[in-house]
Motif scaffolding. Structure first.
Motif, PDB file in Angstrom:
ATOM      1  N   GLU A 662      37.392  91.615  36.752  1.00  0.00           N
ATOM      2  CA  GLU A 662      37.915  92.330  38.029  1.00  0.00           C
ATOM      3  C   GLU A 662      37.618  91.156  39.194  1.00  0.00           C
ATOM      4  OE1 GLU A 662      35.841  96.027  38.725  1.00  0.00           O
ATOM      5  OE2 GLU A 662      37.769  97.331  37.977  1.00  0.00           O
ATOM      6  N   GLU A 663      36.299  90.607  39.083  1.00  0.00           N
ATOM      7  CA  GLU A 663      35.928  89.695  40.073  1.00  0.00           C
ATOM      8  C   GLU A 663      36.881  88.317  39.816  1.00  0.00           C
ATOM      9  OE1 GLU A 663      33.984  88.572  43.298  1.00  0.00           O
ATOM     10  OE2 GLU A 663      33.371  90.385  41.936  1.00  0.00           O
ATOM     11  N   ASP A 664      37.414  87.914  38.633  1.00  0.00           N
ATOM     12  CA  ASP A 664      38.300  86.831  38.404  1.00  0.00           C
ATOM     13  C   ASP A 664      39.689  87.295  39.196  1.00  0.00           C
ATOM     14  OD1 ASP A 664      36.454  84.991  36.388  1.00  0.00           O
ATOM     15  OD2 ASP A 664      36.317  87.294  35.920  1.00  0.00           O
ATOM     16  N   LEU A 665      40.024  88.267  38.831  1.00  0.00           N
ATOM     17  CA  LEU A 665      41.249  88.649  39.400  1.00  0.00           C
ATOM     18  C   LEU A 665      41.300  88.846  41.013  1.00  0.00           C
ATOM     19  CD1 LEU A 665      42.499  91.501  37.180  1.00  0.00           C
ATOM     20  CD2 LEU A 665      43.415  89.205  37.388  1.00  0.00           C
ATOM     21  N   ARG A 666      40.095  89.265  41.358  1.00  0.00           N
ATOM     22  CA  ARG A 666      39.974  89.020  42.968  1.00  0.00           C
ATOM     23  C   ARG A 666      40.011  87.772  43.570  1.00  0.00           C
ATOM     24  NH1 ARG A 666      35.374  92.098  42.794  1.00  0.00           N
ATOM     25  NH2 ARG A 666      36.617  93.778  42.930  1.00  0.00           N
ATOM     26  N   MET A 667      39.257  86.803  42.858  1.00  0.00           N
ATOM     27  CA  MET A 667      39.337  85.601  43.189  1.00  0.00           C
ATOM     28  C   MET A 667      40.549  84.695  43.159  1.00  0.00           C
ATOM     29  SD  MET A 667      36.496  84.285  44.674  1.00  0.00           S
ATOM     30  CE  MET A 667      36.875  82.577  44.729  1.00  0.00           C
ATOM     31  N   SER A 668      41.333  85.007  42.147  1.00  0.00           N
ATOM     32  CA  SER A 668      42.612  84.594  41.920  1.00  0.00           C
ATOM     33  C   SER A 668      43.616  85.019  43.066  1.00  0.00           C
ATOM     34  CB  SER A 668      43.252  85.084  40.607  1.00  0.00           C
ATOM     35  OG  SER A 668      44.612  84.616  40.373  1.00  0.00           O
ATOM     36  N   LYS A 669      43.652  86.417  43.511  1.00  0.00           N
ATOM     37  CA  LYS A 669      44.398  86.722  44.441  1.00  0.00           C
ATOM     38  C   LYS A 669      44.058  86.172  45.756  1.00  0.00           C
ATOM     39  CE  LYS A 669      45.182  91.368  42.208  1.00  0.00           C
ATOM     40  NZ  LYS A 669      45.063  92.609  42.038  1.00  0.00           N
ATOM     41  N   LEU A 670      42.895  86.046  45.918  1.00  0.00           N
ATOM     42  CA  LEU A 670      42.273  85.578  47.481  1.00  0.00           C
ATOM     43  C   LEU A 670      42.747  84.021  47.374  1.00  0.00           C
ATOM     44  CD1 LEU A 670      38.994  86.999  47.591  1.00  0.00           C
ATOM     45  CD2 LEU A 670      40.964  87.529  49.212  1.00  0.00           C
ATOM     46  N   LEU A 671      42.574  83.281  46.481  1.00  0.00           N
ATOM     47  CA  LEU A 671      42.875  81.877  46.401  1.00  0.00           C
ATOM     48  C   LEU A 671      44.377  81.737  46.601  1.00  0.00           C
ATOM     49  CD1 LEU A 671      40.167  80.246  44.152  1.00  0.00           C
ATOM     50  CD2 LEU A 671      40.365  80.402  46.416  1.00  0.00           C
ATOM     51  N   MET A 672      45.127  82.679  45.950  1.00  0.00           N
ATOM     52  CA  MET A 672      46.611  82.637  45.940  1.00  0.00           C
ATOM     53  C   MET A 672      46.994  82.753  47.414  1.00  0.00           C
ATOM     54  SD  MET A 672      49.101  81.566  44.161  1.00  0.00           S
ATOM     55  CE  MET A 672      48.706  81.918  42.557  1.00  0.00           C
ATOM     56  N   ILE A 673      46.442  83.803  47.982  1.00  0.00           N
ATOM     57  CA  ILE A 673      46.939  83.963  49.272  1.00  0.00           C
ATOM     58  C   ILE A 673      46.419  82.583  50.401  1.00  0.00           C
ATOM     59  CG2 ILE A 673      46.133  85.249  51.278  1.00  0.00           C
ATOM     60  CD1 ILE A 673      45.891  87.656  49.583  1.00  0.00           C
ATOM     61  N   ALA A 674      45.130  82.167  49.976  1.00  0.00           N
ATOM     62  CA  ALA A 674      44.612  80.926  50.664  1.00  0.00           C
ATOM     63  C   ALA A 674      45.771  80.043  50.395  1.00  0.00           C
ATOM     64  CB  ALA A 674      43.459  80.723  50.390  1.00  0.00           C
ATOM     65  N   ALA A 675      46.295  79.722  49.288  1.00  0.00           N
ATOM     66  CA  ALA A 675      47.037  78.481  49.169  1.00  0.00           C
ATOM     67  C   ALA A 675      48.659  78.951  49.649  1.00  0.00           C
ATOM     68  CB  ALA A 675      47.467  78.441  47.544  1.00  0.00           C
ATOM     69  N   ILE A 676      49.019  80.287  49.713  1.00  0.00           N
ATOM     70  CA  ILE A 676      50.588  80.540  50.509  1.00  0.00           C
ATOM     71  C   ILE A 676      50.069  80.036  51.971  1.00  0.00           C
ATOM     72  CG2 ILE A 676      51.844  82.232  51.200  1.00  0.00           C
ATOM     73  CD1 ILE A 676      51.279  83.438  48.476  1.00  0.00           C
ATOM     74  N   LEU A 677      49.015  80.582  52.524  1.00  0.00           N
ATOM     75  CA  LEU A 677      48.713  80.216  53.941  1.00  0.00           C
ATOM     76  C   LEU A 677      48.509  78.792  54.046  1.00  0.00           C
ATOM     77  CD1 LEU A 677      46.286  83.169  54.889  1.00  0.00           C
ATOM     78  CD2 LEU A 677      48.675  82.948  55.332  1.00  0.00           C
ATOM     79  N   SER A 678      47.937  78.153  53.300  1.00  0.00           N
ATOM     80  CA  SER A 678      47.670  76.372  53.569  1.00  0.00           C
ATOM     81  C   SER A 678      49.090  75.904  53.553  1.00  0.00           C
ATOM     82  CB  SER A 678      46.694  76.033  52.382  1.00  0.00           C
ATOM     83  OG  SER A 678      45.671  76.730  52.619  1.00  0.00           O
ATOM     84  N   LEU A 679      50.013  76.298  52.682  1.00  0.00           N
ATOM     85  CA  LEU A 679      51.169  75.769  52.359  1.00  0.00           C
ATOM     86  C   LEU A 679      52.186  75.898  53.626  1.00  0.00           C
ATOM     87  CD1 LEU A 679      52.259  76.324  48.526  1.00  0.00           C
ATOM     88  CD2 LEU A 679      51.904  74.132  49.704  1.00  0.00           C
ATOM     89  N   VAL A 680      52.185  77.153  54.179  1.00  0.00           N
ATOM     90  CA  VAL A 680      52.885  77.714  55.324  1.00  0.00           C
ATOM     91  C   VAL A 680      52.315  76.861  56.599  1.00  0.00           C
ATOM     92  CG1 VAL A 680      53.254  79.438  57.125  1.00  0.00           C
ATOM     93  CG2 VAL A 680      53.423  79.769  54.530  1.00  0.00           C
ATOM     94  N   ILE A 681      51.074  76.671  56.707  1.00  0.00           N
ATOM     95  CA  ILE A 681      50.329  75.875  57.794  1.00  0.00           C
ATOM     96  C   ILE A 681      50.805  74.395  57.707  1.00  0.00           C
ATOM     97  CG2 ILE A 681      48.010  75.077  58.938  1.00  0.00           C
ATOM     98  CD1 ILE A 681      47.066  77.799  57.959  1.00  0.00           C
ATOM     99  N   ALA A 682      50.705  73.795  56.330  1.00  0.00           N
ATOM    100  CA  ALA A 682      50.831  72.615  56.409  1.00  0.00           C
ATOM    101  C   ALA A 682      52.435  72.219  56.523  1.00  0.00           C
ATOM    102  CB  ALA A 682      50.586  72.219  54.568  1.00  0.00           C
ATOM    103  N   ALA A 683      53.430  73.326  56.091  1.00  0.00           N
ATOM    104  CA  ALA A 683      54.756  73.017  56.347  1.00  0.00           C
ATOM    105  C   ALA A 683      54.957  72.972  57.690  1.00  0.00           C
ATOM    106  CB  ALA A 683      55.380  74.200  55.683  1.00  0.00           C
ATOM    107  N   SER A 684      54.326  74.076  58.560  1.00  0.00           N
ATOM    108  CA  SER A 684      54.257  73.878  60.320  1.00  0.00           C
ATOM    109  C   SER A 684      53.818  72.338  60.597  1.00  0.00           C
ATOM    110  CB  SER A 684      53.646  74.785  60.734  1.00  0.00           C
ATOM    111  OG  SER A 684      52.309  74.925  60.510  1.00  0.00           O
ATOM    112  N   GLY A 685      52.817  71.958  59.936  1.00  0.00           N
ATOM    113  CA  GLY A 685      52.243  70.846  60.468  1.00  0.00           C
ATOM    114  C   GLY A 685      53.296  69.637  60.376  1.00  0.00           C
ATOM    115  N   ILE A 686      53.944  69.443  59.041  1.00  0.00           N
ATOM    116  CA  ILE A 686      54.871  68.604  58.745  1.00  0.00           C
ATOM    117  C   ILE A 686      56.152  68.479  59.662  1.00  0.00           C
ATOM    118  CG2 ILE A 686      56.705  68.019  57.039  1.00  0.00           C
ATOM    119  CD1 ILE A 686      54.326  66.578  56.269  1.00  0.00           C
ATOM    120  N   TYR A 687      56.579  69.840  59.990  1.00  0.00           N
ATOM    121  CA  TYR A 687      57.746  70.157  60.859  1.00  0.00           C
ATOM    122  C   TYR A 687      57.525  69.495  62.207  1.00  0.00           C
ATOM    123  CZ  TYR A 687      61.330  72.825  63.065  1.00  0.00           C
ATOM    124  OH  TYR A 687      62.394  73.136  63.851  1.00  0.00           O
ATOM    125  N   VAL A 688      56.293  69.916  62.806  1.00  0.00           N
ATOM    126  CA  VAL A 688      56.053  69.255  64.004  1.00  0.00           C
ATOM    127  C   VAL A 688      55.693  67.617  64.034  1.00  0.00           C
ATOM    128  CG1 VAL A 688      54.234  69.484  65.894  1.00  0.00           C
ATOM    129  CG2 VAL A 688      54.787  71.252  64.925  1.00  0.00           C
TER     130      VAL A 688
END
Length: 792
Positions: A662-688
């Protein structure tokens, strides 16, 4: 700050609404993430702070070093109370035992309830507040029980609970007191209290005055433990590994303060003790701050581009005598306006997703929206807004009015450009690392739940069952199960495969070569291995004709036990006799060897286990024809007929194994959310950044076109800048991801074949998003009209 400054700031933001919206939403989401993760961190660090003297209340733990897999346990089975009483050390002692019996008012309200068996010292030590009734009198009576407010509401609704009757495992009790609910962040969770004066196999807490040295108390208890019959009996029976391991004792004693219990890594896996991992809490806090930093970077990129476009405006201000203070105030106000607005939206988002976040973290986090957390959030927004304004404000102050009005201004230095490019590289590098690690954790977890289990879990259902099959009602229920549709066979055992109970019950075996081994002892029915689909490595299974539980002196060992006893092969162990020297010594024959059934998670090596015939189970394992939902429905109906006042809690064997991760799955989900957010933020950074890059090079592109540059050349010109950014991102993100993956996998004894596909996948996704983000402005650059650009 003046209202006029805010109006100007608002108009500046609306000049490029698309860019402003992208950055604003990125900041809002990052504030939401920060509020949730930092709020969770604060919640974790405040465990047990409701207890007034938490730092001076100590949990007594011990481990048996004679075992080949010594683990810290919290129950007390040696003369702790007598030893402290005779020592003269000032103290208070409380013994707590927690189980989950079925509690009911009638047959329709049966539910498992966390029941704490406590003594008279417990209420004062742990600051239990009585709302109704007499708690001390209730704990002194054998037929009385105290309920928390929430538990009383579950059973009695809005009706008065005091004095009402209920049953616990078919034994009648009455409610003698109503107590305040313990806070959600407590390591000692309970829903009801019952008096008990038993000491053995209960959790022991000792409260010491400030002047008493806890290490001195530890030494005293260690000396007492060394004199117990168990320690003396095992002094000459310990394995050579233990005898040479820094002179470890047979029983080792430690005290952990209540304030440190939640993060005590020794207590992993203890039943009914809530705990967390401090490393994960710190890591999540760092992730939250990093995501906020990446979002702030996008705002800085946007604001720098705006500042450079506003050089004429700033030059006019300076020519008109506007003070440096007013310019500074204007740029700070713009940052603060965006920061506070993003914070408000972020808090709203956090409020909306809080139920999902609480479920993901497996914690009750409804109290995160308290006044102190909200105040800290606003203060945090102020600090972030001020920090985001520093670089753009410095650029504005450096504007040369004459050059700006003449159209020759470009206030950003080469160092500033490199700094912003470096921040963008960090954005994409972080996203790559997060994504790769999240994929690796998910892949390893999926592998661990399916590979090398030693048995076939697919068609199995697991049902807790505490009745002895020698009783007529229990046999009747078991026989009725076998007649149900979809049910093929039923096995019984002490514990289900997939639930780690290492160290709870163990045998003491001595081989003819003199080697002593202390395997975990698993009592199983004769059909246990057949129901679980276990393939024997050597020897045979139990036989009902010759291996009756009460008469047989036979056992089956797992591969780890065979190796520990010194047998070269499983075949060499079959037929051999070992002496069970725990209790009355007896010779037991090894009749078979099985693989290491995966009771524990793949983080830990499987321990030696001996399987003996037994019919006093804690678990029924039901083999179905594969239709698990239908089988569970029929079993539930049969359970209601036979045990209407007991909780029905059936699970698939597959889900039971998944609980270990359960702890591993929880960390995987949190890091996947962090990765998606980072990509979205990075995409906005590249766009600007691409918008700013194209704007800054409009005249250069126009001149190149006049001199015959083709579209391909223009694309290459712009692509070089972003190629450098992506190369830098890969050089930072991929090694970090590889290091994190390697560190994570090092905690597993069985690792999934992975290679570098997670890193390559994360790199590919990042490249694709970067191309999409910069494509629009690259196309605009290719369509620039040279005459219009030079005329502007």
């Amino acid at each position: 700050m003046k209202i006029r400054d805010l109006k100007i700031a608002w108009r500046i933001l609306l000049k490029q609404p698309g860019h402003s919206l992208i950055v604003f939403l990125g900041l809002s989401v990052s504030f939401c993430v920060c509020f949730l993760l930092l709020g969770y961190a604060r919640y974790s660090f405040e465990y047990d702070t409701h207890v007034p003297d938490a730092k001076r209340i100590f949990l007594v733990k011990h481990r048996l070093n004679v075992l080949g897999y010594p683990a810290w346990v919290d129950f007390n089975d040696w003369p702790l109370k007598a030893s402290l009483s005779q020592s003269g050390i000032p103290h208070r002692l409380s013994f707590v035992g927690i189980d989950s019996p079925s509690m009911s008012v009638d047959s329709r309200t049966a539910r498992k309830t966390l029941l704490a068996h406590v003594d008279e010292n417990f209420p004062s030590m742990f600051a239990i507040k009585t709302l109704q009734g007499d708690l001390h009198a209730t704990l002194a009576k054998p037929d009385a029980i105290a309920l928390t407010v929430k538990t009383a509401a579950k059973f009695f609704g809005t009706e008065q609970a005091l004095g009402r009757s209920l049953t616990i495992e078919n034994t009648p009790f009455y409610v003698g007191a109503l107590i305040q609910d313990p806070p959600d962040n407590t390591t000692l969770a309970f829903e009801a209290l019952k008096g008990s004066h038993e000491e053995s196999y209960r959790r022991a807490y000792v409260q010491l005055p400030p002047h008493v040295d806890v290490r001195m108390v530890e030494k005293h208890l260690q000396a007492v433990a060394d004199e117990t019959p168990f320690s003396k009996a095992h002094q000459n029976q310990a394995t050579s590994k233990v005898r040479n391991a820094s002179e470890k004792k047979a029983i080792e004693i430690r005290l952990t303060s209540l304030a440190d219990t939640y993060f005590d890594r020794d207590l992993v896996g203890l039943n009914n003790l809530v705990r967390g991992d401090g490393r994960i809490v710190f890591a999540l806090s760092a992730v939250a701050l990093l995501i906020l930093f990446l979002a702030a970077t996008s705002f800085i990129n946007l604001n720098v581009a705006r500042t450079l476009r506003r050089q004429k405006e700033i030059g006019v201000y300076k020519m008109l005598g506007v003070s440096r203070t007013r310019i500074i105030a204007q740029f700070i106000n713009e940052s603060l306006l965006l920061s506070f607005a993003a914070t408000i939206l972020g808090l709203l988002l956090a409020w909306l997703v809080l139920p999902l976040f609480s479920e993901l973290m497996n914690r009750q986090l409804g109290e995160l929206f308290c006044l102190s957390n909200l105040a800290w959030s606003l203060l945090f927004a102020l600090m972030v807004g001020l920090l985001m304004s520093l670089y753009p404000t410095w650029l504005a102050l450096c504007v040369n009015a004459q050059h700006a009005l003449a159209g020759r201004g470009n206030s950003e230095t080469l160092a500033g450009t490199r700094l912003r490019h470096g921040l963008t590289i960090l954005q994409f590098g972080s996203a790559m690392a997060f994504g790769a690690v999240a994929l690796a954790i998910a892949w390893q977890t999926a592998y661990s739940t399916k590979a090398n289990l030693g048995f076939v879990p697919d068609n199995l259902l697991v049902l807790p069952f505490n009745s002895d099959l020698s009783e007529a009602d229990s046999r009747t229920f078991r026989d009725a199960l076998l007649r149900l549709p979809y049910v093929k066979d039923v096995a019984v055992s002490f514990w289900p495969v997939g639930e780690d109970k290492a160290g709870v019950g163990f045998a003491s075996l001595r081989a003819s070569n003199g080697i002593n081994v202390y395997p975990n002892e698993e009592g199983v029915s004769l059909n246990f291995f057949a129901v679980h689909g276990v393939k024997f490595l050597a020897g045979r299974d139990f036989d009902a004709k010759i291996d009756a539980p009460k008469a047989a002196k036979k056992m089956v060992l797992n591969l780890a036990a065979v190796k520990a006893l010194g047998f070269p092969t499983p075949q060499a162990a079959v037929g051999q006799f070992v002496q069970n020297i725990r209790g009355k010594p007896e010779q037991v024959q090894i009749i078979g060897v099985v693989p290491n059934l995966r009771y524990r998670s793949a983080h830990d090596a499987e321990v030696p286990r001996s399987f003996i015939p037994a019919f006093w189970p804690n678990t029924l394992t039901i083999l179905t024809d594969g239709n698990l939902p239908e089988a569970a429905t029929h079993i539930a109906g049969l359970w209601q007929q036979h045990f209407p006042k007991e909780t029905f809690d059936i699970k698939s064997s597959t889900s039971l194994i998944a609980q270990n991760y359960e702890e591993d799955l929880r960390m995987s989900k949190l890091l996947m959310i962090a990765a998606i957010l980072s990509l979205v933020i990075a995409a906005s950074g590249i766009y600007v950044l691409s918008a700013y890059s194209v704007q800054r090079r409009v005249q250069e592109i126009a001149i190149r076109k006049i001199y015959g540059a083709k579209t391909k050349a223009i694309a290459l010109l712009l692509g070089k800048e972003f190629a450098v950014i992506m190369l830098g991102s890969a050089l930072i993100g991929l090694p970090l991801g590889a290091f994190a993956i390697s560190h994570y996998l090092s905690s597993f004894v069985e690792r999934a074949p992975m290679g570098g596909w997670t890193l390559l996948f994360a790199l590919s996704v990042a490249l694709l998003i970067a191309m999409i983000s910069s494509l629009r402005h690259a196309l605009l650059a290719m369509r620039i009209s040279p005459m219009s650009a030079l005329r502007d």
